[in-house]
Design a protein around this motif. Structure first.
Motif, PDB file in Angstrom:
ATOM      1  N   VAL A  55       0.884  -1.165   0.000  1.00 44.15           N
ATOM      2  CA  VAL A  55       0.000   0.000   0.000  1.00 44.15           C
ATOM      3  C   VAL A  55       0.920   1.213   0.000  1.00 44.15           C
ATOM      4  CG1 VAL A  55      -1.684   1.334   1.339  1.00 44.15           C
ATOM      5  CG2 VAL A  55      -1.865  -1.158   1.262  1.00 44.15           C
ATOM      6  N   ILE A  56       0.736   2.122  -0.949  1.00 48.11           N
ATOM      7  CA  ILE A  56       1.605   3.292  -1.041  1.00 48.11           C
ATOM      8  C   ILE A  56       0.750   4.562  -1.077  1.00 48.11           C
ATOM      9  CG2 ILE A  56       3.352   4.490  -2.415  1.00 48.11           C
ATOM     10  CD1 ILE A  56       4.090   1.712  -3.576  1.00 48.11           C
ATOM     11  N   LEU A  57       0.992   5.452  -0.121  1.00 54.84           N
ATOM     12  CA  LEU A  57       0.291   6.739  -0.070  1.00 54.84           C
ATOM     13  C   LEU A  57       1.310   7.876  -0.065  1.00 54.84           C
ATOM     14  CD1 LEU A  57      -2.033   4.828   0.891  1.00 54.84           C
ATOM     15  CD2 LEU A  57      -2.771   6.690   2.353  1.00 54.84           C
ATOM     16  N   HIS A  58       1.004   8.930  -0.787  1.00 54.68           N
ATOM     17  CA  HIS A  58       1.820  10.140  -0.773  1.00 54.68           C
ATOM     18  C   HIS A  58       1.631  10.824   0.584  1.00 54.68           C
ATOM     19  CE1 HIS A  58       3.098  14.240  -1.690  1.00 54.68           C
ATOM     20  NE2 HIS A  58       3.769  13.724  -2.713  1.00 54.68           N
ATOM     21  N   PRO A  59       2.677  11.448   1.128  1.00 52.31           N
ATOM     22  CA  PRO A  59       2.561  12.085   2.451  1.00 52.31           C
ATOM     23  C   PRO A  59       1.488  13.164   2.556  1.00 52.31           C
ATOM     24  CG  PRO A  59       4.855  11.981   1.768  1.00 52.31           C
ATOM     25  CD  PRO A  59       4.034  11.516   0.602  1.00 52.31           C
ATOM     26  N   ASP A  60       1.120  13.819   1.456  1.00 55.38           N
ATOM     27  CA  ASP A  60       0.159  14.921   1.525  1.00 55.38           C
ATOM     28  C   ASP A  60      -1.296  14.494   1.326  1.00 55.38           C
ATOM     29  OD1 ASP A  60       2.259  16.682   1.939  1.00 55.38           O
ATOM     30  OD2 ASP A  60       2.499  17.106  -0.186  1.00 55.38           O
ATOM     31  N   VAL A  61      -1.537  13.199   1.212  1.00 60.08           N
ATOM     32  CA  VAL A  61      -2.897  12.690   1.006  1.00 60.08           C
ATOM     33  C   VAL A  61      -3.745  12.940   2.257  1.00 60.08           C
ATOM     34  CG1 VAL A  61      -4.210  10.525   0.800  1.00 60.08           C
ATOM     35  CG2 VAL A  61      -2.291  10.965  -0.729  1.00 60.08           C
TER      36      VAL A  61
END
Length: 197
Positions: free
Chosen positions: A97-103
């Motif tokens: 699972v990969i999320l950008h820090p600003d999400v």
């Protein structure tokens, strides 16, 4: 542990377990649940460090942040402490699972394995997504760009989403097609918590 942080962790766990965890349960938590708890702590203390400059918050953030990085290697789950997520975050399985820090994630968001929620680097959609409440994101879905996903949205497995999605919708395919649905996440978002709790 801070009362508000404890409550957030309990709200996340209540999406997964229909009972209070016993000591035995806590000893044998799956890795993805351990990751979720550790992420909540790192995220909480990071926000406290930035906003209130409370003594000890920076040390706690560094401690939990380091442990989170170590667990990321084992789990392949990468949700940075900077991600802003409402109560009732659900990680159902172990896997990438990969999320950008600003999400930004609303309350009662389900994250399946293989998903990416990331940044678009150019054009009118340059930026990262904002995701509403009661959103179910299926396996291998990709959500990118400065877009808004409304409330009560089901994003089907394998969907590629780079456009705004109105509330009460099901999103299918690549390129994504939006289908209105009054109860898009009915029976997909189990045991939701109240966003105001």
């Amino acid at each position: 542990m801070n009362h508000e942080l404890q409550k957030l962790i309990q709200q996340d766990l209540s999406r997964i377990y229909d009972h209070q965890l016993t000591m035995k349960d806590r000893l044998f938590l799956p890795l993805e649940i351990k990751y979720l708890i550790l992420w909540r702590k790192a995220s909480w203390y990071r926000r406290k460090e930035l906003s209130e400059k409370k003594p000890g918050s920076r040390i706690r953030f560094l401690f939990y942040g380091l442990k989170l990085m170590q667990l990321t290697k084992k789990t392949q789950i990468n949700i940075p402490a900077e991600v802003n997520a409402g109560p009732g975050l659900y990680l159902g399985h172990l896997g990438r699972v990969i999320l950008h820090p600003d999400v930004t994630l609303g309350a009662n968001v389900n994250l399946s394995t293989g998903i990416t929620i990331g940044q678009c680097n150019r054009g009118s959609k340059k930026g990262v997504p904002t995701i509403g409440n009661h959103v179910w994101i299926g396996t291998n879905a990709v959500i990118v760009g400065r877009i808004t996903i409304g409330d009560d949205v089901l994003i089907a497995p394998g969907a590629y989403v780079n456009m705004d999605v109105p509330s009460h919708s099901i999103v299918i395919g690549n390129p994504a097609v939006i289908h209105p649905s009054d109860f898009a996440t009915k029976d997909y978002i189990n045991r939701p918590v109240s966003p105001e709790q």
